[in-house]
Design an enzyme around this catalytic site. Structure first.
Site, short mmCIF file in Angstrom:
data_model
loop_
_atom_site.label_atom_id
_atom_site.label_comp_id
_atom_site.label_asym_id
_atom_site.label_seq_id
_atom_site.Cartn_x
_atom_site.Cartn_y
_atom_site.Cartn_z
N LYS A 192 37.08 39.49 110.43
CA LYS A 192 36.71 38.00 110.04
C LYS A 192 35.15 37.61 109.72
O LYS A 192 34.62 37.69 110.75
CB LYS A 192 37.59 36.98 111.02
CG LYS A 192 37.54 35.80 110.87
CD LYS A 192 38.53 34.69 111.96
CE LYS A 192 38.02 33.49 111.82
NZ LYS A 192 38.29 32.51 112.80
N LYS A 238 44.54 31.98 73.25
CA LYS A 238 44.99 32.98 74.18
C LYS A 238 45.92 33.76 73.45
O LYS A 238 45.99 35.15 73.65
CB LYS A 238 45.68 32.24 75.43
CG LYS A 238 44.72 32.48 76.38
CD LYS A 238 45.09 31.49 77.62
CE LYS A 238 44.13 30.60 78.30
NZ LYS A 238 44.48 30.01 79.38
N ASN A 269 45.49 29.74 94.43
CA ASN A 269 45.84 28.94 93.51
C ASN A 269 47.08 27.96 93.83
O ASN A 269 47.89 28.27 94.82
CB ASN A 269 45.82 29.19 92.27
CG ASN A 269 47.05 30.17 91.79
OD1 ASN A 269 47.99 29.75 92.04
ND2 ASN A 269 46.65 31.46 91.48
N1 CTP Z 1 47.34 36.58 83.22
C1 CTP Z 1 47.18 38.13 83.43
N2 CTP Z 1 46.10 38.47 84.28
C2 CTP Z 1 45.02 37.96 84.51
C3 CTP Z 1 44.92 36.57 84.30
C4 CTP Z 1 45.96 35.98 83.57
O1 CTP Z 1 48.16 38.89 83.21
N3 CTP Z 1 44.15 38.48 85.41
C5 CTP Z 1 48.06 35.83 82.56
C6 CTP Z 1 48.79 34.99 83.18
O2 CTP Z 1 49.98 35.41 83.86
C7 CTP Z 1 49.27 33.84 81.98
C8 CTP Z 1 48.18 34.35 80.94
O3 CTP Z 1 47.71 35.46 81.20
O4 CTP Z 1 50.40 34.46 81.54
C9 CTP Z 1 47.37 33.26 80.84
O5 CTP Z 1 46.74 32.70 82.01
P1 CTP Z 1 45.53 31.90 82.24
O6 CTP Z 1 45.34 31.80 83.64
O7 CTP Z 1 45.99 30.26 81.62
O8 CTP Z 1 44.55 32.55 81.16
P2 CTP Z 1 43.38 33.36 81.53
O9 CTP Z 1 43.64 34.50 80.53
O10 CTP Z 1 42.96 33.70 82.90
O11 CTP Z 1 42.31 32.39 80.86
P3 CTP Z 1 41.39 31.35 81.47
O12 CTP Z 1 41.47 31.28 82.71
O13 CTP Z 1 40.00 31.49 80.90
O14 CTP Z 1 41.93 30.07 80.58
#
Ligand code: CTP
Length: 415
Positions: free
Chosen positions: A297, A347, A218
């Site tokens: 690969k 969240k 990402n």
């Molecule tokens: N996070 C985590 N573990 C994951 C995904 C996310 O600990 N597998 C944590 C990220 O580091 C951040 C928070 O959760 O602090 C929110 O991450 P975000 O990507 O915004 O949310 P998601 O829970 O992944 O929800 P969505 O992608 O559906 O918005």
């Protein structure tokens, strides 16, 4: 409290004076508030206006400026006021003349007077011609200053502006900044409000292997997490930085734990969680990972369908496993500005974090892979706006609010 720690940059007259402009900017990026003092000869190389514009503060150029004479019980003499309010004096470039003046206690201009009057740590970054640097007089003066506890950032070797090659080039600006942060971090001061805390920070974007050469990643640069690590170090914390691959140099003084994939990051977070009093999950953790990463690969033979599994939610697991007294802060990267708060609040509830920093990563120039950021620090009871600013300044705001949460609501973390 104001999180920005005031420091004073003394600029002397040498070709490298122009590099002090970068120094001021990088000190600001590190969350400090640099004020500038220039010697008379420094002003022949760079104008005070440049430093005024960059620092946002008036530049002190003389013992005899208008404001310098305006002493009163509420307004002390300017060099004494500067000496008492600064947290560090950084002289860059430090010329042979200023090194000699400091070593022999002369007080013939504002900078030399400030050096004598301040009890703050002093950092000198010399820059001069190689023969001047190697001259026994200069070396003897440096020995005197070292013995007095002055920190010397050794000059580098290379081509010098005088046409000679050798030692005498101003040290790299990031090295001068790192020394300043180290000196400030080790200094007992009122700004060390995180002393005794162990702050666990995750940073960067995880990578999920598709095959040995490809991954799902990402746009996270890791800058926000690294800025948090720098800010926490400045405030006296022990910092464990669990970092996905980034192009950044880890701040001096942190314990760096590399983690590439979400699974590796999960293992590292859960292993270090028992030591942490604060966890900030600033990493952009991949939500999905290939079900069957290929050992070799993948060849381009036709359409490819990747099967992905959701990753485990590290934040949620950390919250379930935390010990009483550990404050946990998550981030919420959102692209739907209209639903930013609603999604972040969901969240916060779903994951059970003490706070979520919600940021809109769709705004150009803010958030992912940029220097600046803005956000909302959201708790169950409050919503604090952090307007667009540098990631360094935002890091300090987040730590301010985290600390306030920790002190005001200790019960939150024991539920
Ligand atoms: N996070 C985590 N573990 C994951 C995904 C996310 O600990 N597998 C944590 C990220 O580091 C951040 C928070 O959760 O602090 C929110 O991450 P975000 O990507 O915004 O949310 P998601 O829970 O992944 O929800 P969505 O992608 O559906 O918005």
């Amino acid at each position: 409290m104001s999180a920005r720690v005031k420091v004073t940059v003394g600029v002397c007259g040498g070709i490298a004076a122009y590099k002090a402009v970068d120094l001021v900017r990088l000190l600001q990026d590190a969350g400090l508030d640099p004020h500038v003092v220039m010697t008379a000869s420094a002003q022949r190389f760079v104008t005070p206006l440049t430093f005024n514009a960059i620092s946002g503060h008036p530049v002190i150029t003389s013992l005899w400026s208008d404001s310098a004479g305006a002493a009163s019980p509420d307004q002390p003499i300017e060099h004494i006021a500067e000496a008492q309010t600064t947290n560090a004096l950084i002289v860059a470039p430090a010329t042979a003349n200023t090194i000699a003046r400091f070593a022999h206690g002369l007080a013939d201009d504002f900078l030399a007077t400030l050096y004598l009057a301040t009890k703050a740590p002093v950092i000198l970054a010399p820059a001069m011609n190689v023969n001047m640097w190697e001259h026994p007089a200069t070396q003897a003066n440096l020995t005197i200053l070292r013995q007095r506890g002055v920190h010397i950032v050794e000059p580098g070797t290379g081509y010098l502006a005088c046409g000679m090659t050798g030692s005498g080039r101003l040290a790299d600006i990031p090295t001068i900044v790192a020394t300043t942060l180290q000196v400030l971090g080790s200094k007992e001061s009122a700004s060390a409000d995180l002393a005794g805390q162990t702050v666990l920070i995750t940073a960067g974007g995880t990578r999920e292997a598709i095959d040995p050469v490809r991954f799902i990643g990402n746009n996270s640069s890791g800058r926000m997490g690294y800025a948090l690590a720098t800010a926490a170090l400045q405030r006296g914390a022990r910092v464990i930085l669990i970092s996905a691959p980034t192009a950044l140099e880890a701040p001096a003084g942190c314990e760096l734990v590399p983690a590439t994939s979400a699974a590796q990051m999960r293992t590292a977070v859960l292993a270090h969680l028992p030591e942490a009093t604060i966890l900030v999950m600033a990493a952009a953790v991949s939500d999905f990972t290939p079900r069957h990463p290929e050992a070799g690969k993948i060849k381009r033979t036709g359409p490819l369908l990747l099967e992905l599994d959701p990753t485990q939610d590290i934040l949620q697991e950390a919250i379930a496993q935390r010990q009483a007294g550990t404050t946990i802060i998550g981030f919420a990267a959102e692209t739907d500005s209209a639903a930013l708060l609603k999604n972040a609040r969901a969240k916060l509830e779903r994951k059970g974090a003490d706070a979520i920093v919600a940021n809109d990563v769709s705004t150009p120039g803010l958030g992912f892979d940029s220097e600046n950021n803005s956000g909302i620090f959201l708790t169950r009871d409050a919503q604090i706006d952090i307007p667009a600013t540098t990631k360094a300044a935002m890091a300090h705001r987040i730590l301010d609010e985290t600390l306030a949460l920790k002190t005001m609501q200790p019960a939150l973390t024991t539920r």
